[in-house]
Scaffold this motif. Structure first.
Motif, short mmCIF file in Angstrom:
data_model
loop_
_atom_site.label_atom_id
_atom_site.label_comp_id
_atom_site.label_asym_id
_atom_site.label_seq_id
_atom_site.Cartn_x
_atom_site.Cartn_y
_atom_site.Cartn_z
N LYS A 270 -40.26 8.08 -23.88
CA LYS A 270 -40.59 9.18 -22.95
C LYS A 270 -41.83 8.83 -22.12
O LYS A 270 -42.90 8.59 -22.66
CB LYS A 270 -40.83 10.46 -23.75
CG LYS A 270 -41.40 11.63 -22.92
CD LYS A 270 -41.56 12.92 -23.75
CE LYS A 270 -42.30 14.01 -22.97
NZ LYS A 270 -42.46 15.26 -23.74
N ASP A 275 -47.71 16.09 -18.08
CA ASP A 275 -46.83 17.22 -18.39
C ASP A 275 -47.60 18.53 -18.24
O ASP A 275 -48.28 18.98 -19.17
CB ASP A 275 -46.27 17.09 -19.81
CG ASP A 275 -45.33 18.24 -20.16
OD1 ASP A 275 -44.93 18.98 -19.23
OD2 ASP A 275 -44.99 18.38 -21.36
N ASP A 293 -48.63 12.13 -22.41
CA ASP A 293 -47.22 12.43 -22.65
C ASP A 293 -46.31 11.27 -22.24
O ASP A 293 -45.10 11.35 -22.37
CB ASP A 293 -46.85 13.72 -21.89
CG ASP A 293 -45.75 14.50 -22.57
OD1 ASP A 293 -45.55 14.31 -23.79
OD2 ASP A 293 -45.08 15.29 -21.88
N GLU A 354 -39.16 19.13 -21.12
CA GLU A 354 -38.71 18.14 -20.13
C GLU A 354 -38.42 16.78 -20.75
O GLU A 354 -37.61 16.02 -20.22
CB GLU A 354 -39.76 18.00 -19.03
CG GLU A 354 -40.95 17.07 -19.32
CD GLU A 354 -41.83 17.50 -20.49
OE1 GLU A 354 -41.79 18.69 -20.85
OE2 GLU A 354 -42.52 16.64 -21.07
N THR A 379 -43.41 11.85 -27.34
CA THR A 379 -44.30 12.99 -27.66
C THR A 379 -43.49 14.24 -27.32
O THR A 379 -43.75 14.91 -26.33
CB THR A 379 -45.57 12.92 -26.79
OG1 THR A 379 -45.18 12.66 -25.43
CG2 THR A 379 -46.52 11.83 -27.26
ZN ZN Z 1 -43.83 16.69 -22.57
#
Ligand code: ZN
Ligand code: BES
Ligand code: MN
Length: 501
Positions: A270, A275, A293, A354, A379
């Protein structure tokens, strides 16, 4: 940093500092007794005085009497029966960090006290100690400052003291440890860097630089191409920011090539460079942490480079969807329905969930590139941090034998995981009235549900590692500073190398 294995006794080793691991109930009749006598009894005296403690990661600098070593650094190793691989890494890192701000150019570590209790023997200890010292040199304050007075010292020579050992084998093990430690530190720096510094484009540039340095194939898919390909979930998150998204794809070995275990392994990370939550905006408290993030992406990008350094040509794919999750006139709204790359219609009920959106499309793409086995690192939730804190990573997987193989790699790396069940009975709670799935349901069981959502976007064996708690420390530990920890890097490297030829 030069690496040297000394097969001399610790009392014959010349270094600025000699690290002496001290386990519970130290016995002074063996080599430790000899070392104590030659340091004019300082070790024993400080232990009796209470200055020297055997509690794990406690440290004490000790005068060295007539020894050729300038000073002794006693490091508590805790109860012998509880010593594990992670503790060995952290004992070494604590020693290096304890010397922060001091002038040390040559550091020696006496391996035997640890090797006598860790079942894996002297070579494993050499690897873990070398890795720990390298990880211990890491200081994120050096990213944006000219000088950091308290920084751990830059060691010119690391001397591993292993009397009567096979110096060649111990050296090779230690060299591996250095490379794994350096890879973790590369991941940490990428992760710690600020969002105004590392946009998706910059992360892709950093990945390209690593790929070029280590002979990896790389493809960076820009927003236009991602939209044309049908990565609707990925684009839904990325479209809200002026910093356009990038899908970063790196490969070692040939396209679709199988490794020695008949796998084409893909590691997916990710990469949310910031974020904010998007339209479902987060509270401002601690929002600055959300620059980290992107840690999963940083970890897989660095891990594939580490694998290329240790065993060039090992088949491995790394996919890192990089986006910024921002509110704005182009942002996805709660209630928007998008088509995922695998065709599923997803009802975005919360734009702050997300990670699972970008990972879902990244996993589908990895399978299209031939992945037979998937591991993703993210995360993903705050819930995992509430459940396990900063010291344990939450893990999901199916089928169970694949989960077990990932955990075997985890055990070799020393990293700690705990399994979270994929409870099928919660699936109806993730169904959408408008489409196939919602991305966020009720808070009850939200950790389990995050895994259930991701499971819809893969068809091959898959493990999901939620580093929402373990990716970074909010305050320093004896063995690590505040900031990114590099967690899962070593696990991923071990997992990929299991398939090296
Ligand atoms: Zn996030
Ligand atoms: N990046 C966060 C998770 C996170 C929060 C990691 C704090 C580390 C520290 C993720 O994108 C997120 O916002 N998750 C939500 C999911 C929820 C909306 C279903 C969460 O955990 O609250
Ligand atoms: Mn979020």
């Amino acid at each position: 940093m030069q690496l040297r294995v000394a097969t001399d006794q610790p009392w014959d080793v010349r270094a600025d500092v000699l690290v002496v691991p001290v386990l519970d109930e130290p016995v002074f009749d063996g080599p430790l007794g000899e070392l104590d006598r030659r340091s004019s009894g300082e070790l024993r005296a400080l232990l009796e005085f209470g200055e020297l403690q055997t509690k794990r990661y406690a440290t004490a600098l000790v005068a060295s009497g007539d020894l050729p070593a300038g000073r002794l650094l006693a490091v508590g190793a805790g109860e012998a029966a509880k010593l594990d691989r992670e503790a060995v890494v952290r004992i070494a890192a604590s020693a290096e960090r304890r010397l922060g701000g001091r002038t040390v150019t040559s550091l020696a570590v006496w391996l035997n006290p640890l090797a006598e209790v860790l079942e894996d023997g002297i070579e494993a200890v050499a690897e873990l100690v070398a890795r720990g010292v390298v990880e211990g040199t890491y200081d994120p304050q050096e990213i944006y400052r000219e000088t950091v007075e308290t920084a751990p010292p830059k060691i010119d020579e690391l001397i591993l003291v292993a009397p009567d050992a096979d110096a060649g084998a111990v050296t090779r093990a230690a060299e591996r440890g250095v490379i794994v430690g350096e890879g973790a530190n590369i991941a940490r720096t990428l992760s710690n860097r600020a969002a105004n510094d590392v946009s998706p484009e910059v992360l892709a540039d950093e990945a390209t630089a690593l790929a070029n340095r280590h002979g990896l194939w790389i493809d960076v898919i820009d927003a236009q191409r991602a939209a044309e390909m049908g990565m609707g979930m990925f684009m839904a998150v990325g479209q809200g920011s002026d910093n356009r998204p990038r899908m970063i794809v790196m490969r070692s070995g040939g396209e679709g090539e199988r490794d020695a275990l008949d796998r084409h392994l893909a590691i997916v990370g990710k990469g949310v460079c910031f974020d904010s939550g998007g339209i479902s905006i987060k509270p401002s408290d601690r929002m600055e942490e959300m620059k980290m993030d992107k840690t999963g992406a940083c970890t897989v990008i660095s891990a594939i480079a580490t694998v290329a350094r240790l065993s060039p040509g090992t088949p491995l794919l790394a996919v890192a969807p990089a986006v910024e999750n921002m509110p704005g006139p182009h942002s996805t709204r709660p209630g928007d329905v998008v088509r995922a790359l695998n065709g599923k219609m997803v009802d975005i009920t919360n734009t702050d969930a997300e990670g699972r959106l970008i990972l879902g499309d990244a996993m589908t793409y990895a399978e299209r590139l031939g992945a037979t086995h998937l591991v993703d690192v993210a995360t993903l939730t705050g819930a995992v941090a509430r459940a396990f804190g900063h010291l344990v990573t939450g893990a999901f997987g199916t089928p169970q034998p694949w989960y077990e193989s990932v955990m075997e790699a985890a055990n070799r790396s020393g990293e700690k995981y705990w399994q979270i069940p994929l409870v099928d009975d919660y699936v109806p709670e993730m169904e959408s009235w408008y489409g196939d799935l919602i991305n966020a349901g009720t808070p009850e069981g939200s950790l389990v549900k995050s895994g259930l959502f991701l499971r819809e976007f893969r068809t091959v064996p898959w493990v999901h590692l939620d580093i929402g708690g373990s990716a970074y420390f909010r305050k320093a530990a004896p063995y690590a500073p505040r900031g990114a920890t590099g967690v899962t890097h070593a696990t991923l490297v071990e997992l990929a190398l299991a398939g090296a030829r």
